[in-house]
Design a protein around this motif. Structure first.
Motif, short mmCIF file in Angstrom:
data_model
loop_
_atom_site.label_atom_id
_atom_site.label_comp_id
_atom_site.label_asym_id
_atom_site.label_seq_id
_atom_site.Cartn_x
_atom_site.Cartn_y
_atom_site.Cartn_z
N UNK A 52 4.68 3.21 -3.04
CA UNK A 52 4.92 4.35 -3.91
C UNK A 52 5.17 5.63 -3.12
N UNK A 53 4.39 5.85 -2.06
CA UNK A 53 4.60 7.06 -1.26
C UNK A 53 5.98 7.02 -0.60
N UNK B 49 8.58 7.83 -3.07
CA UNK B 49 8.59 9.26 -3.39
C UNK B 49 9.19 10.09 -2.25
N UNK C 226 2.40 13.96 2.66
CA UNK C 226 3.69 14.00 3.35
C UNK C 226 4.83 14.28 2.37
N UNK C 227 4.65 13.91 1.12
CA UNK C 227 5.69 14.18 0.12
C UNK C 227 5.75 15.68 -0.18
N UNK D 129 -3.76 7.00 -4.96
CA UNK D 129 -3.19 7.76 -3.86
C UNK D 129 -2.39 8.97 -4.36
N UNK D 130 -1.60 8.77 -5.42
CA UNK D 130 -0.82 9.89 -5.95
C UNK D 130 -1.76 10.98 -6.48
N UNK E 138 -2.55 13.42 6.85
CA UNK E 138 -2.03 12.48 5.86
C UNK E 138 -0.65 11.97 6.26
N UNK E 139 0.00 12.71 7.13
CA UNK E 139 1.29 12.24 7.59
C UNK E 139 1.17 11.04 8.50
N UNK F 282 4.20 15.04 -6.92
CA UNK F 282 3.59 15.76 -5.80
C UNK F 282 4.59 16.76 -5.21
N UNK G 120 12.00 12.50 -9.21
CA UNK G 120 11.52 12.34 -7.83
C UNK G 120 10.02 12.13 -7.80
N UNK G 121 9.22 13.16 -7.52
CA UNK G 121 7.80 12.94 -7.30
C UNK G 121 7.01 14.10 -7.88
N UNK H 88 0.80 -1.22 0.00
CA UNK H 88 0.00 0.00 0.00
C UNK H 88 0.84 1.28 0.00
N UNK H 89 1.94 1.29 0.76
CA UNK H 89 2.73 2.52 0.90
C UNK H 89 3.95 2.57 -0.01
#
Lengths: 228, 228
Positions: free
Chosen positions: A21-22, A25, A149-150, B21-22, B214-215, B150, B147-148, A18-19
């Motif tokens: 990808x986050x 990132x 958080x990203x 999620x992204x 979200x953190x 987001x 990187x990302x 689930x996490x």
């Protein structure tokens, strides 16, 4: 950024699958925006592999660690701890204090030069324990709104370094992207000083697959990231 | 930020499930950091629902749209288009030009006040077509490192607004987080002007479930986000 001090990002908590990808990132953002090292929980091996792969190809120095003792890392950190949370003080109010605490930027308020100290930036994943709020020297909110958080990490690092991280030079890179108004040019890093020679360019056909750009493909799939 | 101009974020491409999620984080970041509206592909309904739910609870104005005509949106946009890509010009080099093009900040180089123009910020998801690079008035790289999306969006918006987005006031919020050094305090927004009364506080027990952050939990699961 490999100065007198080390800036470490700790990803607190990770749920495999689930996490992924986050967490990836978080690691790539830490690397791109000036941190020296990221620490993932030890169940985030896939994310660690991706960030290491990007570092191998695009340069460093940047370290990735897997550790199972998140709480101890925070508790025993010898330096300043900044915890990013939407409940924290406003980043625009405390960023100067954080910089002063770790000795980034000019002389401190007393007129003397600040002493460099290491900084641990904690980015929550799963629920974080209350002890983290108490241990943190700074609980920092990049807005007091729920978002990402990203995103919070990115804005925090850009403000911490006052943009200096964007001018960072990368060592031991295999390849380098050339910034340009309209184009997608990647060059062999060894030839970076000799990029006038069109024979050394490695520019993709525009519009073709481009898996190194997380904006256009998954940066967390190292299997499709190879372009050579 | 509801000025003379509208700042719109377009999430280009979305794979249901994998990108949920992204895409949600792109939308929440757009909202938290000063954009007026986000446009998702029409297969991103779940992400749209989450962002709307957060807006209902934490305030706006902020609009979420689902559209199936991504290419036409970019092509026909009446205003300035900024496309975030690691191949673009360095954000620190072009952010001033973007601000001037849309009339953010002081007078322009000719000494006259810039005319406000709408801005479309395009954030890639799946592979973006080459036509987007050509249509964009600015291809912008928040670093030329992978990187990302987001993180890139967050830094771009913070620099675009020069931090002014962090002081934004929210309308029609049900609740408001009080920034503080150590604590997790959420108050009823109607009582925000009267927060001295401890009876109006809605502070969680520290360390207990806190799904709005979200953190610490998933902001993209509206089902667990309700706290009332």
């Amino acid at each position: 950024m490999h100065d007198a001090r080390e800036v470490v990002v700790l990803r607190y908590g990770h749920r495999p699958g689930r996490d992924d990808r986050m967490t990836t990132h978080v690691g790539l953002t830490a690397r791109a925006l000036g941190a020296d090292r990221v620490i993932f929980p030890d169940n985030a091996g896939q994310s660690a592999e991706t960030v290491r792969d990007i570092t191998d190809r695009f340069g460093g120095p940047f370290a990735v660690e897997l550790r199972d003792d998140q709480q101890a890392i925070v508790r025993d950190f010898e330096g300043v701890v900044a915890h990013l949370t939407m409940y924290g003080e406003r980043v625009q109010d405390v960023e100067g204090d954080v910089r002063e605490a770790v000795g980034i930027g000019g002389p401190d308020a007393t007129g003397g030069a600040s002493t460099p100290r290491d900084l641990l930036v904690v980015v929550g994943g799963e629920k974080v324990p209350w002890a983290l709020y108490e241990r943190a020297d700074f609980n920092v909110g990049v807005t007091n709104q729920p978002h990402s958080e990203v995103a919070g990490l990115a804005v925090f690092l850009d403000r911490l370094f006052e943009g200096a991280e964007l001018d960072r030079e990368w060592e031991d890179a295999d390849r380098r992207v050339m910034p340009e108004a309209t184009g997608k040019t990647v060059i062999d890093a060894d030839d970076a000083e000799d990029s006038d020679d069109p024979g050394t360019e490695d520019s993709d056909d525009p519009g073709t697959e481009d898996s190194d750009d997380p904006g256009t493909e998954d940066s967390d799939d190292p299997g499709t990231g190879a372009r050579d």
